[in-house]
Design a protein around this motif. Structure first.
Motif, short mmCIF file in Angstrom:
data_model
loop_
_atom_site.label_atom_id
_atom_site.label_comp_id
_atom_site.label_asym_id
_atom_site.label_seq_id
_atom_site.Cartn_x
_atom_site.Cartn_y
_atom_site.Cartn_z
N ALA A 85 -60.26 4.85 1.64
CA ALA A 85 -59.83 4.82 3.05
C ALA A 85 -58.69 3.83 3.24
O ALA A 85 -57.74 4.10 3.99
CB ALA A 85 -61.01 4.47 3.94
N TRP A 86 -58.78 2.69 2.58
CA TRP A 86 -57.73 1.67 2.67
C TRP A 86 -56.41 2.24 2.12
O TRP A 86 -55.35 2.08 2.72
CB TRP A 86 -58.14 0.43 1.90
CG TRP A 86 -57.18 -0.72 1.99
CD1 TRP A 86 -57.19 -1.73 2.91
CD2 TRP A 86 -56.06 -0.99 1.11
NE1 TRP A 86 -56.16 -2.61 2.66
CE2 TRP A 86 -55.45 -2.18 1.58
CE3 TRP A 86 -55.54 -0.34 0.01
CZ2 TRP A 86 -54.34 -2.73 0.96
CZ3 TRP A 86 -54.42 -0.89 -0.62
CH2 TRP A 86 -53.83 -2.07 -0.14
N VAL A 87 -56.48 2.92 0.98
CA VAL A 87 -55.28 3.50 0.36
C VAL A 87 -54.68 4.57 1.27
O VAL A 87 -53.45 4.64 1.44
CB VAL A 87 -55.62 4.07 -1.03
CG1 VAL A 87 -54.43 4.86 -1.58
CG2 VAL A 87 -56.01 2.96 -1.99
N ILE A 88 -55.50 5.40 1.87
CA ILE A 88 -55.01 6.43 2.78
C ILE A 88 -54.29 5.78 3.96
O ILE A 88 -53.22 6.25 4.40
CB ILE A 88 -56.17 7.32 3.28
CG1 ILE A 88 -56.70 8.16 2.12
CG2 ILE A 88 -55.71 8.22 4.43
CD1 ILE A 88 -57.95 8.95 2.46
N GLY A 89 -54.85 4.70 4.47
CA GLY A 89 -54.21 3.99 5.57
C GLY A 89 -52.84 3.47 5.22
O GLY A 89 -51.90 3.53 6.02
N ARG A 90 -52.70 2.98 3.99
CA ARG A 90 -51.39 2.48 3.56
C ARG A 90 -50.42 3.63 3.33
O ARG A 90 -49.22 3.51 3.60
CB ARG A 90 -51.53 1.68 2.24
CG ARG A 90 -52.64 0.64 2.22
CD ARG A 90 -52.36 -0.59 3.06
NE ARG A 90 -52.26 -0.38 4.48
CZ ARG A 90 -53.32 -0.21 5.30
NH1 ARG A 90 -54.53 -0.17 4.82
NH2 ARG A 90 -53.15 -0.05 6.60
N ALA A 91 -50.91 4.75 2.83
CA ALA A 91 -50.03 5.88 2.53
C ALA A 91 -49.56 6.60 3.79
O ALA A 91 -48.43 7.10 3.84
CB ALA A 91 -50.75 6.87 1.62
N THR A 92 -50.41 6.65 4.81
CA THR A 92 -50.05 7.40 6.03
C THR A 92 -49.49 6.53 7.14
O THR A 92 -49.01 7.05 8.14
CB THR A 92 -51.28 8.15 6.58
OG1 THR A 92 -52.30 7.19 6.92
CG2 THR A 92 -51.83 9.12 5.55
N GLY A 93 -49.57 5.21 6.97
CA GLY A 93 -49.20 4.31 8.06
C GLY A 93 -47.78 3.80 8.01
O GLY A 93 -47.45 2.84 8.71
N GLY A 94 -46.94 4.40 7.20
CA GLY A 94 -45.56 3.95 7.11
C GLY A 94 -44.82 4.05 8.44
O GLY A 94 -45.17 4.87 9.30
N ALA A 95 -43.81 3.22 8.60
CA ALA A 95 -43.07 3.19 9.86
C ALA A 95 -42.38 4.52 10.15
O ALA A 95 -42.10 4.83 11.31
CB ALA A 95 -42.03 2.05 9.81
N CYS A 96 -42.11 5.31 9.12
CA CYS A 96 -41.41 6.57 9.32
C CYS A 96 -42.36 7.73 9.60
O CYS A 96 -41.92 8.85 9.89
CB CYS A 96 -40.57 6.91 8.09
SG CYS A 96 -39.43 5.60 7.61
N GLN A 97 -43.67 7.50 9.47
CA GLN A 97 -44.64 8.57 9.67
C GLN A 97 -44.88 8.80 11.17
O GLN A 97 -44.73 7.89 11.97
CB GLN A 97 -45.97 8.20 9.02
CG GLN A 97 -45.89 7.95 7.53
CD GLN A 97 -45.77 9.25 6.74
OE1 GLN A 97 -45.67 10.33 7.31
NE2 GLN A 97 -45.76 9.14 5.43
N PRO A 98 -45.28 10.03 11.56
CA PRO A 98 -45.62 10.29 12.96
C PRO A 98 -46.76 9.38 13.42
O PRO A 98 -47.66 9.07 12.63
CB PRO A 98 -46.06 11.76 12.95
CG PRO A 98 -45.46 12.35 11.72
CD PRO A 98 -45.40 11.24 10.72
N ASP A 99 -46.71 8.97 14.69
CA ASP A 99 -47.70 8.02 15.19
C ASP A 99 -49.13 8.56 15.06
O ASP A 99 -50.05 7.81 14.70
CB ASP A 99 -47.41 7.68 16.66
CG ASP A 99 -46.18 6.80 16.81
OD1 ASP A 99 -45.79 6.16 15.82
OD2 ASP A 99 -45.61 6.76 17.92
N GLY A 100 -49.32 9.83 15.38
CA GLY A 100 -50.67 10.40 15.32
C GLY A 100 -51.26 10.31 13.93
O GLY A 100 -52.40 9.87 13.74
N LEU A 101 -50.49 10.74 12.93
CA LEU A 101 -50.95 10.69 11.55
C LEU A 101 -51.21 9.25 11.12
O LEU A 101 -52.23 8.95 10.47
CB LEU A 101 -49.89 11.32 10.63
CG LEU A 101 -50.16 11.23 9.13
CD1 LEU A 101 -51.39 12.03 8.76
CD2 LEU A 101 -48.94 11.74 8.34
N ALA A 102 -50.30 8.35 11.49
CA ALA A 102 -50.45 6.96 11.08
C ALA A 102 -51.71 6.34 11.68
O ALA A 102 -52.46 5.64 11.00
CB ALA A 102 -49.21 6.17 11.51
N LEU A 103 -51.95 6.57 12.96
CA LEU A 103 -53.11 5.97 13.63
C LEU A 103 -54.42 6.50 13.07
O LEU A 103 -55.38 5.74 12.90
CB LEU A 103 -53.02 6.20 15.13
CG LEU A 103 -51.91 5.43 15.86
CD1 LEU A 103 -51.81 5.87 17.30
CD2 LEU A 103 -52.16 3.92 15.78
#
Length: 370
Positions: A85-103
């Motif tokens: 879960a931690w790794v997924i958060g780092r992979a999807t939370g990039g500044a360039c990712q859509p807000d919904g996906l990142a959150l």
């Protein structure tokens, strides 16, 4: 099962490696489309989040034993799921990712961590541990405010509150235990509760949208309270060559100092900008306290005490140098990033070595003398 024998082993390793890597964005700004936002987010949700999980999950069996339970903590599979879960958060939370996906990605780890703590606490009816078990949910608030409002002050005050709530209990407990006092922990002194309340009030006032000067005034009051609560601590062991305790106390001092600096900045009474002053609480307090607590998991064991090794002391000293450099300089250049990277590189090496050795019990404290 190697790295998965205890939850602090993989989570502390992740925290150390991530702490060393994230500031590289200042030397290689092309790594992300918004270096400032990503840096803020990952040092709180990535670095501090992993460190929080490592400590709380390792402390969980002790909480349950004190309540008369079996003292079983999270399983290796549960730890693996949290790391994923931690790794997924780092992979999807990039500044360039859509807000919904990142959150959504960033929410997986805090929710999983809270669930892994709250369920056994409720089963054992350890009610006084419930607020600490719910503490990971504060990461959700911080992530939301950072992502949608670029609100770094919520992150700073929120992490300071977490350190006050957790560190304000474990540091005096470690100090008292070193004196040989077996009377156990009593109720939190009124002054400490008022200090924590003032800090929580500063956070609530900021979220409610009041003026910065009012938030700054309450933050100054919280700084005074967090400093004064130390008068009730058994500080003698930390002053008599117990290096492990000295590291904890020195790390704690960043809390009243950092709150005072932030309060002065918010009220307009400081020469430095607030963005610079916040690093007393992020690099100074958060970094130092994580390092001082984390290192206890692999410190040398002697009868009734822990022995801080030279590498740990050197890493702590280098981290202080990085923090002071950041406060003195207007930007995070090599003079700040390289010492910080060096400190956490040392800690990552210590974590890796600890994963190859037997896990000490208790993990964060010495066995009491017979």
């Amino acid at each position: 099962m190697g790295l998965w024998r205890a939850p602090h082993l993989p989570l502390f390793l992740l925290a150390s490696v991530w702490a060393a890597l994230v500031p590289l964005v200042w030397l290689l700004p092309g790594l992300t489309c918004d270096p400032v936002a990503w840096h803020r987010q990952e040092l709180v949700l990535g670095f501090a989040g992993a460190a929080m999980g490592g400590y709380l999950l390792s402390a969980l069996p002790h909480w349950l034993k004190l309540a008369g339970g079996e003292g079983e903590g999270i399983s290796p599979r549960g730890t693996m799921a949290l790391v994923l879960a931690w790794v997924i958060g780092r992979a999807t939370g990039g500044a360039c990712q859509p807000d919904g996906l990142a959150l959504v990605g960033q929410a997986l780890y805090p929710l999983g961590l809270a669930l892994g703590l709250v369920v056994p606490v409720l089963r054992a009816r350890v009610w006084r541990r419930l607020p600490i078990a719910l503490a990971p949910l504060l990461l959700l608030l911080i992530g939301l405010r950072l992502r949608l409002a670029s609100d770094s002050l919520t992150a700073v005050l929120g992490m300071a509150l977490l350190v006050a709530l957790v560190g304000g209990r474990i540091v005096p407990a470690f100090l008292l235990a070193r004196t040989g006092d077996r009377s156990g922990r009593g109720a939190l002194p009124l002054g400490a509760r008022l200090a924590d309340g003032a800090l929580g009030l500063a956070l609530v006032l900021h979220l409610s949208g009041v003026t910065e000067s009012l938030v700054g005034g309450v933050t100054l009051a919280a700084a005074l309270g967090q400093g004064l609560r130390m008068k009730d601590w058994a500080l003698a062991p930390a002053l008599r060559g117990h290096g492990d305790l000295a590291l904890l106390v020195l790390a704690w001092l960043w809390l009243p100092l950092g709150l005072a600096m932030l309060g002065l900045g918010l009220t307009g009474a400081a020469a430095l900008p607030v963005a610079t002053l916040t690093h007393a609480l992020t690099m100074g307090l958060m970094g130092s306290m994580v390092l001082a607590v984390m290192a206890r998991a692999w410190m040398g064991r002697a009868p009734g005490r822990l022995v801080a090794g030279r590498a740990t002391i050197a890493a702590f000293a280098i981290l202080q140098l990085a923090t002071l450099s950041r406060l003195a300089l207007s930007e995070a250049g090599p003079a700040v990033v390289l010492p910080w990277l060096c400190a956490w590189g040392i800690m990552a090496g210590q974590c890796a070595r600890a994963s190859l050795r037997p896990v000490p019990h208790p993990v964060f404290s010495a066995r009491r003398k017979p």
